[in-house]
Design a protein around this motif. Structure first.
Motif, mmCIF file in Angstrom:
data_model
loop_
_atom_site.group_PDB
_atom_site.id
_atom_site.type_symbol
_atom_site.label_atom_id
_atom_site.label_comp_id
_atom_site.label_asym_id
_atom_site.label_seq_id
_atom_site.Cartn_x
_atom_site.Cartn_y
_atom_site.Cartn_z
ATOM 1 N N THR A 1 -14.131 -7.515 13.191
ATOM 2 C CA THR A 1 -14.314 -8.144 11.710
ATOM 3 C C THR A 1 -13.539 -9.215 11.743
ATOM 4 O O THR A 1 -14.281 -9.710 10.476
ATOM 5 C CB THR A 1 -12.845 -6.310 11.306
ATOM 6 O OG1 THR A 1 -12.002 -7.058 11.738
ATOM 7 C CG2 THR A 1 -13.373 -5.547 12.040
ATOM 8 N N ASP B 1 -4.461 0.696 -2.525
ATOM 9 C CA ASP B 1 -4.903 0.376 -1.820
ATOM 10 C C ASP B 1 -6.193 -0.100 -2.170
ATOM 11 O O ASP B 1 -6.864 -0.712 -2.594
ATOM 12 C CB ASP B 1 -5.814 2.026 -1.796
ATOM 13 C CG ASP B 1 -6.604 1.748 -0.695
ATOM 14 O OD1 ASP B 1 -6.763 0.731 0.043
ATOM 15 O OD2 ASP B 1 -7.083 3.339 -0.639
ATOM 16 N N ASP C 1 -12.941 -0.443 6.888
ATOM 17 C CA ASP C 1 -13.174 -1.085 5.433
ATOM 18 C C ASP C 1 -11.960 -1.728 4.913
ATOM 19 O O ASP C 1 -11.651 -2.652 3.899
ATOM 20 C CB ASP C 1 -12.175 0.369 5.208
ATOM 21 C CG ASP C 1 -13.753 1.534 4.948
ATOM 22 O OD1 ASP C 1 -14.916 1.366 5.126
ATOM 23 O OD2 ASP C 1 -12.837 3.183 4.850
ATOM 24 N N ILE C 2 -10.338 -1.915 5.721
ATOM 25 C CA ILE C 2 -9.093 -2.778 5.472
ATOM 26 C C ILE C 2 -10.029 -3.727 5.583
ATOM 27 O O ILE C 2 -10.246 -4.616 5.092
ATOM 28 C CB ILE C 2 -8.063 -2.238 6.188
ATOM 29 C CG1 ILE C 2 -7.653 -0.661 5.987
ATOM 30 C CG2 ILE C 2 -7.145 -3.505 5.844
ATOM 31 C CD1 ILE C 2 -6.839 -0.449 6.148
ATOM 32 N N LYS D 1 -15.043 -3.970 4.385
ATOM 33 C CA LYS D 1 -15.259 -3.879 3.141
ATOM 34 C C LYS D 1 -13.885 -4.132 2.037
ATOM 35 O O LYS D 1 -14.608 -4.670 0.789
ATOM 36 C CB LYS D 1 -14.702 -2.243 3.241
ATOM 37 C CG LYS D 1 -15.158 -1.699 1.805
ATOM 38 C CD LYS D 1 -15.128 0.002 1.572
ATOM 39 C CE LYS D 1 -15.040 0.294 0.604
ATOM 40 N NZ LYS D 1 -15.129 1.766 0.879
ATOM 41 N N ALA D 2 -12.874 -4.016 1.836
ATOM 42 C CA ALA D 2 -12.376 -4.302 0.993
ATOM 43 C C ALA D 2 -12.213 -6.151 0.663
ATOM 44 O O ALA D 2 -12.161 -6.556 -0.924
ATOM 45 C CB ALA D 2 -10.180 -4.147 1.849
ATOM 46 N N THR E 1 0.436 -0.994 -0.090
ATOM 47 C CA THR E 1 -0.126 -0.335 -0.140
ATOM 48 C C THR E 1 0.531 1.200 -0.047
ATOM 49 O O THR E 1 0.798 1.542 -1.015
ATOM 50 C CB THR E 1 -0.607 0.203 1.307
ATOM 51 O OG1 THR E 1 -1.617 -1.641 1.163
ATOM 52 C CG2 THR E 1 -1.385 1.226 1.462
ATOM 53 N N THR F 1 -8.694 -1.202 -0.266
ATOM 54 C CA THR F 1 -9.885 -0.460 -0.390
ATOM 55 C C THR F 1 -10.758 0.284 -1.215
ATOM 56 O O THR F 1 -12.109 0.799 -0.935
ATOM 57 C CB THR F 1 -10.228 0.297 1.513
ATOM 58 O OG1 THR F 1 -9.578 1.704 0.964
ATOM 59 C CG2 THR F 1 -9.016 -0.089 1.898
ATOM 60 N N SER F 2 -9.643 0.651 -2.214
ATOM 61 C CA SER F 2 -10.517 1.615 -3.424
ATOM 62 C C SER F 2 -11.102 0.955 -4.267
ATOM 63 O O SER F 2 -10.278 -0.563 -4.786
ATOM 64 C CB SER F 2 -9.192 2.271 -3.553
ATOM 65 O OG SER F 2 -7.968 2.066 -4.226
#
Length: 273
Positions: free
Chosen positions: A178, A83, A134-135, A138-139, A53, A85-86
Protein backbone atom coordinates in the motif's frame (compact mmCIF):
# COMPACT_ATOMS: atom_id res chain seq x y z
CA UNK A 1 7.39 43.76 -5.83
CA UNK A 2 9.97 41.20 -6.85
CA UNK A 3 13.24 42.21 -8.46
CA UNK A 4 15.42 39.87 -10.49
CA UNK A 5 19.20 39.81 -10.12
CA UNK A 6 21.06 37.37 -12.34
CA UNK A 7 17.85 35.40 -12.72
CA UNK A 8 17.18 35.18 -8.98
CA UNK A 9 13.90 36.63 -7.68
CA UNK A 10 14.29 38.88 -4.63
CA UNK A 11 10.99 39.45 -2.88
CA UNK A 12 11.84 40.85 0.53
CA UNK A 13 11.71 39.17 3.95
CA UNK A 14 10.28 35.69 4.23
CA UNK A 15 6.70 35.62 5.47
CA UNK A 16 6.43 34.22 8.99
CA UNK A 17 2.93 32.87 8.47
CA UNK A 18 3.43 31.59 4.95
CA UNK A 19 0.18 29.60 4.91
CA UNK A 20 -2.07 32.37 6.22
CA UNK A 21 -5.46 32.30 4.54
CA UNK A 22 -5.06 28.65 3.50
CA UNK A 23 -7.26 25.81 4.71
CA UNK A 24 -6.06 22.25 5.21
CA UNK A 25 -7.44 18.79 5.90
CA UNK A 26 -5.08 16.41 7.71
CA UNK A 27 -6.49 12.90 8.01
CA UNK A 28 -5.66 10.80 11.04
CA UNK A 29 -4.43 13.81 12.96
CA UNK A 30 -5.45 13.13 16.54
CA UNK A 31 -2.07 11.61 17.37
CA UNK A 32 1.46 11.04 16.18
CA UNK A 33 2.72 12.36 12.87
CA UNK A 34 -0.74 13.59 11.86
CA UNK A 35 -1.10 15.70 15.00
CA UNK A 36 2.37 17.13 14.49
CA UNK A 37 1.54 18.06 10.89
CA UNK A 38 -1.74 19.71 11.89
CA UNK A 39 0.03 21.83 14.50
CA UNK A 40 2.87 22.71 12.09
CA UNK A 41 0.40 23.90 9.43
CA UNK A 42 -1.43 25.91 12.08
CA UNK A 43 1.85 27.48 13.19
CA UNK A 44 2.32 28.60 9.60
CA UNK A 45 -1.13 30.21 9.59
CA UNK A 46 -3.34 27.59 7.93
CA UNK A 47 -6.81 26.73 9.17
CA UNK A 48 -6.83 22.99 9.87
CA UNK A 49 -9.44 20.25 9.99
CA UNK A 50 -8.19 17.74 12.55
CA UNK A 51 -9.59 14.30 11.76
CA UNK A 52 -10.23 11.39 14.11
CA UNK A 53 -12.16 8.14 13.64
CA UNK A 54 -12.99 6.65 17.01
CA UNK A 55 -15.05 8.41 19.72
CA UNK A 56 -12.30 7.52 22.18
CA UNK A 57 -10.00 9.86 20.26
CA UNK A 58 -12.34 12.85 20.49
CA UNK A 59 -10.64 14.42 23.50
CA UNK A 60 -7.11 14.18 22.12
CA UNK A 61 -8.26 15.43 18.70
CA UNK A 62 -9.92 18.45 20.29
CA UNK A 63 -6.70 19.13 22.19
CA UNK A 64 -4.77 19.14 18.89
CA UNK A 65 -7.37 21.51 17.41
CA UNK A 66 -6.99 23.79 20.44
CA UNK A 67 -3.21 23.82 19.96
CA UNK A 68 -3.68 24.85 16.33
CA UNK A 69 -6.05 27.67 17.28
CA UNK A 70 -3.86 28.92 20.13
CA UNK A 71 -0.49 28.95 18.37
CA UNK A 72 -0.66 32.72 17.72
CA UNK A 73 -0.83 32.66 13.92
CA UNK A 74 -4.54 33.44 13.65
CA UNK A 75 -5.35 29.92 12.44
CA UNK A 76 -8.71 28.32 13.14
CA UNK A 77 -9.33 24.63 13.60
CA UNK A 78 -12.05 22.02 14.01
CA UNK A 79 -11.88 18.42 15.21
CA UNK A 80 -14.07 16.22 13.01
CA UNK A 81 -14.94 12.57 13.54
CA UNK A 82 -15.01 10.92 10.12
CA UNK A 83 -14.31 7.51 8.65
CA UNK A 84 -11.82 8.21 5.86
CA UNK A 85 -12.89 5.06 4.01
CA UNK A 86 -16.51 6.19 3.59
CA UNK A 87 -18.21 8.69 1.30
CA UNK A 88 -20.05 10.17 4.29
CA UNK A 89 -16.75 10.64 6.07
CA UNK A 90 -15.28 12.40 3.05
CA UNK A 91 -18.27 14.74 2.90
CA UNK A 92 -17.91 15.57 6.60
CA UNK A 93 -14.26 16.53 6.15
CA UNK A 94 -14.89 18.61 3.02
CA UNK A 95 -17.84 20.42 4.59
CA UNK A 96 -15.82 21.20 7.73
CA UNK A 97 -12.95 22.61 5.68
CA UNK A 98 -15.27 24.79 3.62
CA UNK A 99 -16.78 26.18 6.83
CA UNK A 100 -13.30 27.16 8.03
CA UNK A 101 -12.29 28.76 4.72
CA UNK A 102 -13.29 32.36 4.07
CA UNK A 103 -12.69 31.73 0.36
CA UNK A 104 -14.56 28.38 0.21
CA UNK A 105 -11.30 26.71 -0.79
CA UNK A 106 -9.46 23.63 0.38
CA UNK A 107 -5.85 24.51 -0.33
CA UNK A 108 -4.03 21.62 1.34
CA UNK A 109 -4.84 17.93 1.70
CA UNK A 110 -2.55 15.71 3.76
CA UNK A 111 -3.27 11.98 3.58
CA UNK A 112 -1.85 10.76 6.87
CA UNK A 113 -4.48 8.27 8.11
CA UNK A 114 -3.30 4.71 7.73
CA UNK A 115 -3.11 1.28 9.24
CA UNK A 116 0.23 -0.37 9.88
CA UNK A 117 -0.72 -3.74 11.36
CA UNK A 118 1.67 -6.51 10.41
CA UNK A 119 1.08 -10.16 9.53
CA UNK A 120 3.26 -12.85 8.07
CA UNK A 121 2.17 -13.95 4.60
CA UNK A 122 0.76 -17.22 5.93
CA UNK A 123 -1.50 -15.38 8.40
CA UNK A 124 -3.04 -12.75 6.09
CA UNK A 125 -6.80 -12.99 5.78
CA UNK A 126 -9.03 -11.42 3.16
CA UNK A 127 -10.62 -9.31 5.91
CA UNK A 128 -7.24 -7.91 6.95
CA UNK A 129 -6.27 -7.25 3.35
CA UNK A 130 -9.53 -5.39 2.71
CA UNK A 131 -9.25 -3.30 5.87
CA UNK A 132 -5.67 -2.20 5.25
CA UNK A 133 -6.10 -1.46 1.56
CA UNK A 134 -9.31 0.49 2.26
CA UNK A 135 -7.50 2.82 4.65
CA UNK A 136 -4.16 3.11 2.87
CA UNK A 137 -5.26 3.07 -0.79
CA UNK A 138 -9.02 3.55 -1.21
CA UNK A 139 -9.31 6.46 1.24
CA UNK A 140 -6.71 8.74 -0.42
CA UNK A 141 -8.19 8.14 -3.88
CA UNK A 142 -11.79 8.96 -3.09
CA UNK A 143 -11.16 11.75 -0.57
CA UNK A 144 -8.96 13.44 -3.17
CA UNK A 145 -11.82 13.16 -5.66
CA UNK A 146 -14.11 14.96 -3.21
CA UNK A 147 -11.59 17.71 -2.48
CA UNK A 148 -10.48 18.53 -6.04
CA UNK A 149 -13.53 20.61 -7.01
CA UNK A 150 -12.67 22.93 -4.11
CA UNK A 151 -8.87 23.05 -4.55
CA UNK A 152 -7.60 26.15 -6.37
CA UNK A 153 -4.44 26.64 -8.40
CA UNK A 154 -1.48 26.38 -6.05
CA UNK A 155 -3.11 23.57 -4.09
CA UNK A 156 -0.96 21.04 -2.29
CA UNK A 157 -1.52 17.32 -1.77
CA UNK A 158 0.92 15.43 0.47
CA UNK A 159 0.72 11.69 1.07
CA UNK A 160 2.45 10.19 4.09
CA UNK A 161 4.01 6.97 2.86
CA UNK A 162 6.70 4.88 4.48
CA UNK A 163 10.20 3.62 3.83
CA UNK A 164 8.60 0.19 4.27
CA UNK A 165 7.60 0.45 0.61
CA UNK A 166 11.25 -0.25 -0.28
CA UNK A 167 12.74 -2.16 2.65
CA UNK A 168 11.31 -5.69 2.43
CA UNK A 169 10.52 -5.87 6.14
CA UNK A 170 9.00 -9.22 7.19
CA UNK A 171 5.25 -9.21 8.03
CA UNK A 172 4.57 -6.18 5.82
CA UNK A 173 3.23 -7.80 2.64
CA UNK A 174 0.10 -5.65 2.52
CA UNK A 175 1.41 -2.56 4.29
CA UNK A 176 4.51 -2.27 2.11
CA UNK A 177 2.41 -2.75 -1.02
CA UNK A 178 0.00 0.00 0.00
CA UNK A 179 2.85 2.38 0.71
CA UNK A 180 4.37 1.64 -2.70
CA UNK A 181 0.95 2.54 -4.09
CA UNK A 182 1.12 5.87 -2.24
CA UNK A 183 4.37 6.64 -4.05
CA UNK A 184 2.66 5.83 -7.33
CA UNK A 185 -0.21 8.18 -6.48
CA UNK A 186 2.24 11.07 -6.11
CA UNK A 187 3.82 10.41 -9.50
CA UNK A 188 0.56 9.85 -11.39
CA UNK A 189 -1.43 12.64 -9.74
CA UNK A 190 1.37 15.16 -10.20
CA UNK A 191 1.09 14.53 -13.93
CA UNK A 192 -2.71 14.62 -13.98
CA UNK A 193 -3.09 17.68 -11.72
CA UNK A 194 0.00 19.75 -12.54
CA UNK A 195 -0.40 21.71 -15.74
CA UNK A 196 -4.16 21.18 -15.82
CA UNK A 197 -4.90 22.46 -12.30
CA UNK A 198 -1.70 23.92 -10.87
CA UNK A 199 -1.63 21.43 -7.98
CA UNK A 200 1.50 19.72 -6.67
CA UNK A 201 1.47 16.20 -5.23
CA UNK A 202 4.27 14.66 -3.20
CA UNK A 203 4.86 11.65 -0.96
CA UNK A 204 6.85 11.82 2.30
CA UNK A 205 8.41 8.54 3.46
CA UNK A 206 9.34 8.45 7.15
CA UNK A 207 11.43 5.68 8.59
CA UNK A 208 10.66 4.39 12.09
CA UNK A 209 9.08 7.20 14.15
CA UNK A 210 8.33 7.21 17.88
CA UNK A 211 4.53 7.22 17.77
CA UNK A 212 1.74 5.26 19.42
CA UNK A 213 1.46 3.09 16.31
CA UNK A 214 5.16 2.19 16.45
CA UNK A 215 5.01 1.23 20.13
CA UNK A 216 1.86 -0.82 19.50
CA UNK A 217 3.91 -3.10 17.24
CA UNK A 218 5.07 -6.47 18.49
CA UNK A 219 8.24 -6.56 20.56
CA UNK A 220 9.70 -8.89 17.95
CA UNK A 221 9.17 -6.24 15.27
CA UNK A 222 10.59 -3.43 17.43
CA UNK A 223 13.65 -5.50 18.33
CA UNK A 224 14.25 -6.36 14.68
CA UNK A 225 14.47 -2.66 13.80
CA UNK A 226 16.97 -1.71 16.51
CA UNK A 227 20.14 -2.45 14.49
CA UNK A 228 18.81 -0.39 11.60
CA UNK A 229 17.82 2.50 13.88
CA UNK A 230 21.26 2.45 15.50
CA UNK A 231 22.82 2.77 12.04
CA UNK A 232 20.77 5.84 11.02
CA UNK A 233 23.26 8.18 9.29
CA UNK A 234 21.83 11.44 10.65
CA UNK A 235 21.89 10.28 14.27
CA UNK A 236 21.69 6.94 16.07
CA UNK A 237 18.09 7.30 17.23
CA UNK A 238 14.52 6.69 16.17
CA UNK A 239 12.82 9.46 14.23
CA UNK A 240 10.51 11.90 16.00
CA UNK A 241 7.39 13.73 14.88
CA UNK A 242 9.32 17.01 14.96
CA UNK A 243 11.61 15.58 12.27
CA UNK A 244 8.71 14.94 9.89
CA UNK A 245 6.18 17.75 10.30
CA UNK A 246 8.38 20.63 9.01
CA UNK A 247 9.08 18.69 5.81
CA UNK A 248 5.35 18.49 5.18
CA UNK A 249 5.04 22.17 6.06
CA UNK A 250 7.56 23.02 3.36
CA UNK A 251 5.78 20.86 0.77
CA UNK A 252 2.56 22.76 1.55
CA UNK A 253 4.19 26.16 1.07
CA UNK A 254 4.65 28.35 -1.98
CA UNK A 255 8.38 27.71 -1.76
CA UNK A 256 7.81 24.09 -2.82
CA UNK A 257 6.13 25.08 -6.11
CA UNK A 258 8.82 23.31 -8.19
CA UNK A 259 8.63 20.07 -6.21
CA UNK A 260 6.01 17.61 -7.44
CA UNK A 261 5.77 13.90 -8.13
CA UNK A 262 8.55 13.41 -5.61
CA UNK A 263 9.08 10.80 -2.93
CA UNK A 264 10.85 12.64 -0.13
CA UNK A 265 12.75 10.44 2.29
CA UNK A 266 12.42 11.63 5.88
CA UNK A 267 14.25 8.69 7.39
CA UNK A 268 17.45 10.30 8.63
CA UNK A 269 19.28 8.82 5.66
CA UNK A 270 18.31 5.19 6.14
CA UNK A 271 17.40 4.90 2.47
CA UNK A 272 19.02 6.85 -0.32
CA UNK A 273 16.86 5.74 -3.24
Amino acid sequence: MSQHTNGVAISGPRAVYDLAGKTAIVTGSARGIGAGIAIELGRRGANVVVNYTSPKSKQVAEKVADQVASCGSGAQSAAIQADVTSHDGHKSLVDAALRLSSASHIDILVHNAGNGDDYYLTDITEEFYQMQTDINIKAPIFLTQKVLPHMPKGGRIVIIGSCSARMGVPQQTVYAATKAANEAFARVWSTELGQSRGITVNCVNPGPVATDMYYASSQEFIDSLKPMIDSTPAEARIGEVRDIAPIVGFLCSEESRWVTGSVVSSSGGLLFF
